[in-house]
Design a protein around this motif. Structure first.
Motif, PDB file in Angstrom:
ATOM      1  N   PRO A  48     -58.728 -13.247  40.994  1.00  0.00           N
ATOM      2  CA  PRO A  48     -57.458 -12.814  40.400  1.00  0.00           C
ATOM      3  C   PRO A  48     -56.430 -12.326  41.422  1.00  0.00           C
ATOM      4  N   TYR A  81     -52.283  -5.616  36.427  1.00  0.00           N
ATOM      5  CA  TYR A  81     -52.913  -6.488  35.432  1.00  0.00           C
ATOM      6  C   TYR A  81     -52.664  -5.978  34.009  1.00  0.00           C
TER       7      TYR A  81
ATOM      8  N   PRO B 296     -60.801 -10.121  31.918  1.00  0.00           N
ATOM      9  CA  PRO B 296     -61.580 -10.409  33.133  1.00  0.00           C
ATOM     10  C   PRO B 296     -60.944  -9.895  34.430  1.00  0.00           C
ATOM     11  N   GLU B 297     -59.629  -9.986  34.544  1.00  0.00           N
ATOM     12  CA  GLU B 297     -58.997  -9.534  35.778  1.00  0.00           C
ATOM     13  C   GLU B 297     -59.179  -8.029  35.950  1.00  0.00           C
ATOM     14  N   LEU B 298     -59.063  -7.318  34.843  1.00  0.00           N
ATOM     15  CA  LEU B 298     -59.257  -5.870  34.910  1.00  0.00           C
ATOM     16  C   LEU B 298     -60.729  -5.537  35.151  1.00  0.00           C
ATOM     17  N   TYR B 300     -62.615  -7.301  36.935  1.00  0.00           N
ATOM     18  CA  TYR B 300     -62.813  -7.553  38.364  1.00  0.00           C
ATOM     19  C   TYR B 300     -62.406  -6.332  39.186  1.00  0.00           C
TER      20      TYR B 300
END
Lengths: 424, 963
Positions: A48, A81, B296-298, B300
């Motif tokens: 990401p 994010y 998912p990014e969070l 990660y």
């Protein structure tokens, strides 16, 4: 601190719209994004965060769009994010669907929103209900109504406007529990938990003060009460509107609710739950000739309850052909684009057991590409029932005009991430 | 009707047409035209030519139109700075509009117009807006100050906006407070030394109050700001923690992570026996686990941070193994991170479950993930001894799958298992040998060759196996070549009769046909060893190897502390300090956890203490994740020459070899003091090149010979630095442990050690290793008289007898009240250690910097006077070469070792740092350090009333700066 600029890109990496907030990163840097992303994807190192020189791209993907934030500082990545997902939420509320076309069709509003949502990299007001009061699709004319900042924008209560009126004052409370289960191929439950969510649909006038009472074990222990079934919530997360310090001190859930639909809280319960729908499967693969699948589904919940819209999804090899099915109830269907057999049972009473057999042919020339071992997944919904036994004991509604309001409660248990690994 | 129609273009003279429309009298047409202009801008067309026409539309009462014009201005003002002035009047006017939305819009937009010329016109409107009655305008104006500061910092300071901004922290509206905090933090970041965010208990209280009321984003600004504060004592720390913990229940993951950052930092100050400390630890686990249900990014970001948290405070998540089990549909980056954390959390209690999972993963299809899973099985074997057997059998099962990369990965980890548990699992060698031909990756080939060499005596056809590799010697990678060389030498030493030809062959391949200096040098060393003294060769090459450590890829503790202070940010995602990837942040101070003066701090908490201590004292052998050439180079020659004497001429050696060794290697070691290779202990395995195998080296790089009286030359030092210097901790410098008493001289007792200054106490830290056959007991220690009166502050505490092959770590605090005698060199120390066998003598040198006391900061005035007062003949000047630090970093580094910077002056791009330090015996040393930007050579002038210490102090400077 967070983003220097925000970009919305199409699938090819072309900039659809962007906003430069800080001017410390060259806007042309974004041209490096897509080639790098593709390179990483090829190498199997998708991540990401992507960096190019001293520029860092933080990105998420939504339908056919990439939302990308750039920075050259040590930004708060979690904030970025969160913000990108908030953007998706706001745009979706504005345009129903967020995709390439809706961005183009509404670029003026998108610009206005980007201007209002973030300033110099600092996220500002992101509550779409409040934004809709002063950033409207029709273009705000400077008439009396719009010439004021809704006080909500800067109020301590930034999620609800004043002066809301309903003829009939009602609150609908949905308690939804999702069951996450991971079962190993040998049938042992590796991990399981319950993620609950309490959703509100608030149709109340004025500025009501609400208090929600649950059979929370910690609360009961605090107040020394000791009767009835209580529930131990491992972790609780609340909507902005709930007074967190109040909850921390005496476990009271008190709040002024946002108008309309919102998620008031979510919780996680770690107790070991018996998988509500148990699956036993035998999948036999005879190379170059056939695959035989036998799946047994058993409802491990009370006889009085019924699971609705049950779907058992069984993976099959990608080169399988000529499906044949036999089921004791419901329908089985082959979905070749997903390499799945989907077995649907409209109504599945507790304690019952059903069977499905499937037979596939395999080509004599084998597909030599290695395939993963996708698990069997199950979807279902059981109304009027929560696994944890959580209950809404009361919902107190107090408004200074003194109206009487009715709370309605509904309980649903459903499948969350429900996976059973197979041997094949 | 949608906006997309604005994107369609007309054929003829678009700009011309737009110009006409913009100047139309009809409002509606004007607005449509501006929309078209913005649409063109959006698709990247240059519409800057329309600047005057668009700006003309600015004076409108239509809010939407105004916003569009402003948007246009932001984009093109920079390219048309002269015309941008035209807009100033409207801004000024709009800032006084009765509608707060317009006032705010104006003040927000004008800050985004980064044209120097117009900034000064904006000061008055901004001043008004900062005091506006409407909080919406004030919160926007607060951010505008940060914008203006970015364009013209001086102007903002001169205009007193910073003070106004500080006042806004006390504003009645929480949003205004939050934005003021954000703006101040932003400004403070670019001015690390300014005391902008003057945080004190009063302001902290205001922030904590606003925290309950502002938006989720505002909460993050405030929490991030709080994280920069250092509470005065544990009570304040606790009360802040109590008010921050409710944030852990916020639905926004970013709020949760910022709260975790504050709590992780402040709990450092809480006494570990406090009830609240335990409560807080318990409160942290559930929200961290819940983060794994986020997007998912969070997830990660959360996982990268949990990786840090688990290293710092393993107790928080030790029972939560299950939540890190990998789900089939997790994105690959989440899978890999989960796997990392699973290895860290693996323990005897959960190992069965973990292994079952890892085995499952190892049969997946994603190559990177599978490899990592196989590697993880090996790590488990090394970490949890009870599981080793099961791990090995799992690995054997995996080898049977014959999936090429699985086999190779398994062989690499099995080699490590052999290292960890010698003589236990060799029965599997036969199975491994079956797969020899399928190995095509250098690391796997090297690992296999190592195994063959190491167990040559049990593999009947070891010579054939190795010979088969030799055929394509020159096509192999360096890693494999080095390994092959070592393995064949081992084989020769074990089976000399049949393998003479083979060893000749490999030596000549390595020395004559290769142009790789590492390979050649290693070849020559072996050759010379074998021809000179085969017995010694055996002792060197087949020596017992040091243990490899359990933990892998641990983050060095100082870096870990810094990263904990950056939880949630990119630094925590990259696991790198911000200075490593943010330009212009070199001068920025590294963040530290509170109450942690030097790395000694972590000693208080036993759990983390051990982990930290392992890493800080150069871990015995952390398995590096990746090998590198540098490692290989270092591996070769860093063992201490313990005996001296000219190299005996060897007849069998060719002239070329002599030359290379005589000149080349000696000059590499940089000293004329005959560095001969008769050293013992670790060279053996270590000559084996594969980095994972040679893990012993990186470990104790700076092995400094005990008998080495002359100061070690800088050439040698530099080499050592490469080994230990990667990410060395800030704070008081403590050299890595070196062997002081080799076992050969100590009748089996080996002593290695170092000195450190921790929390103001000088300590000698030693590792006693019993390499003899019998138990050792009754240890005692004594120092000879020395220059600074160093003496043990208590008896040497070795409570239990030391059985054979056992090591023990002893730390002994020292005082400086012992008898004094001037030594040469000044920092030389002669030590006697007694045990039940004998008394042993050795001498060592301590870093002078550990004698610098904490109160060595002189008052400016006193410094000036003293500097003048000390006669000029007492001044000595030294050069420090190749020091790639800027003056701030140097100053920080030195401060860690109690060399205090009193003032800094910059003349012609040269920074002069004036510094002072005080030795334990009260001698003050004054220094002037000159640093020229971009020049790696520093000049240091020392002035002291006792000039004889200067040389020594200079060495102290050099070691501190270069480590």
């Amino acid at each position: 601190m967070s983003a220097s600029a925000i970009f919305v890109l199409d699938l090819k990496g072309k900039v659809l719209i962007c906003r430069n907030y800080k001017g410390d990163v060259d806007m042309a840097e974004v041209d490096h994004f897509m080639p790098l992303l593709m390179q990483h994807e090829e190498e199997g190192l998708l991540c990401p965060v992507i960096s190019h020189g001293n520029v860092h791209f933080m990105w998420i993907k939504h339908s056919n769009l990439y939302l990308v934030a750039t920075t050259n500082k040590n930004s708060n990545a979690s904030l970025v994010y969160s913000f990108l997902y908030k953007l998706v939420e706001v745009f979706t509320e504005y345009f129903k669907e967020l995709e390439e076309e809706s961005i183009q069709d509404n670029f003026v509003v998108v610009y206005e929103l980007l201007d209002e949502l973030m300033d110099f990299g600092f996220p500002q007001t992101t509550d779409s209900k409040i934004l809709q009061e002063y950033i409207t699709q029709e273009g705000a004319k400077l008439e009396v109504a719009k010439s004021k900042v809704p006080t909500t924008v800067t109020n301590a209560v930034s999620w609800r406007s004043e002066g809301i009126k309903y003829k009939k004052n009602e609150v609908f409370i949905d308690v939804i529990e999702s069951i996450n289960v991971l079962v190993n191929a040998n049938g042992s439950v590796m991990s399981s938990d319950i993620v609950g969510s309490i959703k509100l649909k608030t149709m109340l006038s004025g500025m009501p003060e609400l208090r929600l009472g649950l059979n929370d074990r910690v609360l009961f222990a605090l107040s020394g009460r000791d009767k009835g079934k209580t529930v131990m919530m491992e972790d609780v997360k609340f909507h902005q509107c709930v007074r967190l310090s109040r909850f921390e001190s005496d476990r009271t859930i008190s709040f002024i609710p946002p108008d309309g639909e919102s998620e008031l809280m979510s919780y996680r319960i770690n107790t070991h739950v018996k998988p509500l729908i148990w699956i036993e499967s035998i999948i036999e693969k005879f190379s170059h000739s056939r695959v035989e699948i036998m799946v047994k589904a058993k409802g491990q919940f009370k006889k009085q309850s019924v699971a609705n819209n049950v779907e058992v999804r069984v993976p099959v090899p990608s080169d399988a052909d000529s499906p044949k099915f036999k089921t004791s109830t419901g329908n089985a269907k082959y979905v070749p684009e997903k390499n799945l057999v989907v077995w649907t049972i409209k109504s599945f009473p507790g304690g019952k057991e059903f069977l499905m057999r499937a037979h596939f042919g395999l080509p004599s020339v084998e597909n030599d590409e290695a395939e993963g071992k996708p698990p069997i997944t199950v979807k279902f919904e059981i109304p009027y029932f929560t696994v944890s036994g959580i209950q809404v004991r009361y919902m107190k509604i107090i408004e200074k005009s003194g109206y009487q309001a009715l709370p309605w409660v509904r309980y649903i248990t459903q499948s969350g991430d429900y996976q059973l690994r197979t041997n094949v | 009707m949608t906006d997309s129609k604005y994107f369609t273009t007309t054929k003829k003279g678009e700009i011309f047409e737009l110009k006409a429309e913009l100047n139309s009298d009809k409002k509606e047409k004007k607005k449509e035209a501006v929309k078209k202009v913005i649409a063109s801008m959006t698709v990247g067309k240059d519409v800057s030519a329309l600047f005057p026409d668009v700006v003309n539309c600015m004076q409108t009462d239509n809010l939407e139109l105004k916003k569009l014009v402003y948007l246009y201005l932001m984009n093109y003002a920079k390219s048309q700075p002269d015309m941008a002035i035209m807009a100033v009047n409207t801004f000024v006017k709009d800032c006084e509009d009765p509608n707060p939305l317009i006032r705010a819009l104006a003040v927000r937009t004008m800050g985004c117009i980064r044209v120097d010329k117009i900034t000064e016109y904006l000061c008055e409107p901004l001043r008004k807006c900062l005091k506006d009655e409407d909080p919406y305008v004030r919160k926007t104006a607060a951010v505008c100050v940060a914008k203006l500061h970015d364009i013209n910092a001086q102007l903002v300071e001169d205009q007193g906006f910073l003070d106004t901004l500080k006042d806004l922290i006390s504003d009645s509206n929480p949003m205004v407070v939050a934005n003021a905090v954000a703006a101040l933090s932003e400004i403070a970041e670019s001015h690390p030394n300014s005391n902008l965010l003057d945080l004190n208990p009063q302001t902290i209280n205001k922030l904590l109050t606003a925290l309950n009321e502002c938006t989720e984003w505002g909460q993050i600004f405030i929490l991030d700001c709080l994280a920069n504060y250092t509470p005065r004592d544990d009570r304040e720390s606790q009360s802040i923690c109590e008010r921050v913990t409710p944030r852990l229940s916020h639905a926004n993951s970013a709020v949760v992570l910022s709260a975790v950052k504050v709590l992780m930092k402040f709990m450092e100050m809480l006494p570990k026996d406090l009830d609240y400390y335990g409560t807080l630890l318990k409160k942290l686990a559930p929200p961290l686990v819940t983060l794994l249900s986020a997007e998912p990014e969070l997830q990660y970001v959360a996982l990268r941070n949990i990786n840090l948290i688990v290293q710092r405070r393993p107790e928080i998540l030790k029972h939560e193994m299950k939540v890190f089990f990998v789900k089939y549909n997790d994105p690959i980056y989440v899978k890999l991170e989960k796997l990392d954390i699973m290895i860290r959390l693996a323990s005897q209690a959960n190992i069965a479950q973990v292994l079952a999972e890892l085995k499952e993963y190892a049969t997946e299809v994603d190559v990177d993930f599978v490899r990592k899973a196989v590697r993880a099985i090996g790590r488990c074997a090394i970490k949890v001894e009870q599981s080793a057997e099961r791990c090995v059998s799992t690995l054997l099962d995996l080898i049977q799958t014959k999936v090429n990369y699985v086999v190779q990965e398994a062989i690499v980890v099995i080699k490590d298992i052999f290292r960890k548990y010698p003589n236990k699992y060799e029965s599997v060698i036969a199975t491994l040998c079956e797969n020899l031909d399928s190995l095509d990756e250098p690391e796997a080939r090297a690992a296999m060759i190592w195994i063959v060499g190491e167990y040559a005596e049990r593999i009947d056809n070891a010579d054939e196996l190795l010979e088969s590799f030799l055929e394509g010697f020159h096509d192999e990678s360096t890693q494999v070549q080095l390994q092959l060389l070592t393995a064949i030498v081992k084989l020769f030493l074990k089976k000399p009769t049949e393998t003479q030809e083979l060893v000749q062959q490999v030596l000549s391949l390595a020395t004559q046909d290769s142009d790789n200096p590492d390979l050649r040098d290693r070849g020559y060393i072996y050759w010379r060893l074998l021809s000179t003294d085969p017995v010694a060769a055996k002792e060197v090459v087949l020596a017992e190897k040091p243990l490899i450590s359990e933990e892998t890829d641990l983050i060095e503790p100082t870096l870990l502390e810094e990263l904990i202070c950056h939880i949630g940010t990119l630094a925590s995602v990259y696991h790198k300090p911000p200075s490593a990837f943010v330009e212009g942040s070199r001068g920025v101070q590294h963040k530290r956890l509170p109450g942690s003066a030097g790395s000694g701090e972590s000693v208080e908490s036993p759990d983390t203490g051990t982990a930290a201590a392992v890493a800080s004292e150069a871990p015995p052998a952390v398995i590096p994740s990746q090998g590198d050439l540098l490692g290989d180079l270092l591996n070769l020659d860093l063992t201490p020459p313990t005996t001296t004497g000219p190299p005996p001429p060897s007849s069998g050696l060719q002239m070329g070899a002599m030359d290379l060794l005589g000149g080349g290697l000696d000059s590499l070691m940089g000293d004329e003091s005959e560095p001969v290779i008769t050293s013992r202990d670790r060279l053996g395995g270590d000559l084996g090149g594969s980095p994972a195998m040679g893990t012993g080296f990186g470990a104790t790089p700076a092995a400094m010979p005990a008998s080495f009286n002359a100061p070690v030359s800088s050439g040698l030092d530099d080499l050592f630095d490469l080994g230990g210097g990667v990410g060395m901790p800030m704070g008081a410098y403590s050299p890595p442990k070196t062997v002081w008493l080799p076992a050969m001289k100590g009748k089996g007792l080996e002593i290695s050690g170092t000195f450190a200054r921790r929390a103001g106490v000088i300590q000698i830290e030693m590792t006693l290793t019993n390499k003899a056959m019998s138990v050792m007991s009754d240890f005692a220690i004594q120092f000879n008289r020395n220059s600074f009166g160093l003496a043990p502050a208590g008896p040497l505490q070795v409570l239990t007898p030391l059985s054979p092959n056992q090591s023990i770590e002893v730390t002994l605090p020292l005082n400086t009240v012992g008898p004094v005698m001037k030594m040469d060199p000044l920092n030389n120390l002669q030590v006697a250690v007694k045990n039940n066998i004998d008394v042993f003598y050795f001498s060592c040198q301590y870093p002078i910097s550990m004698l610098f006391v904490e109160d060595g900061k002189m008052e400016r005035q006193v410094f000036l006077a003293t500097w003048k007062d000390i006669p000029n003949e007492n001044e000595s000047q030294f050069q420090i070469k190749d020091c790639h630090l800027n003056s701030d970093a140097a100053s920080n580094k030195l401060q860690g070792s109690n060399i205090f910077t009193i003032a800094k002056r910059t003349v012609d791009g040269q920074d002069m740092l004036y510094q002072s330090m005080k030795l334990t015996n009260g001698i003050w040393v004054l220094a002037e350090l000159r640093v020229q930007a971009g020049n790696p050579n520093f000049t240091v002038s020392l002035k002291c009333r006792a000039p004889e210490v200067s040389q020594c102090v200079f060495q102290g400077y050099e070691t501190v700066l270069k480590n």
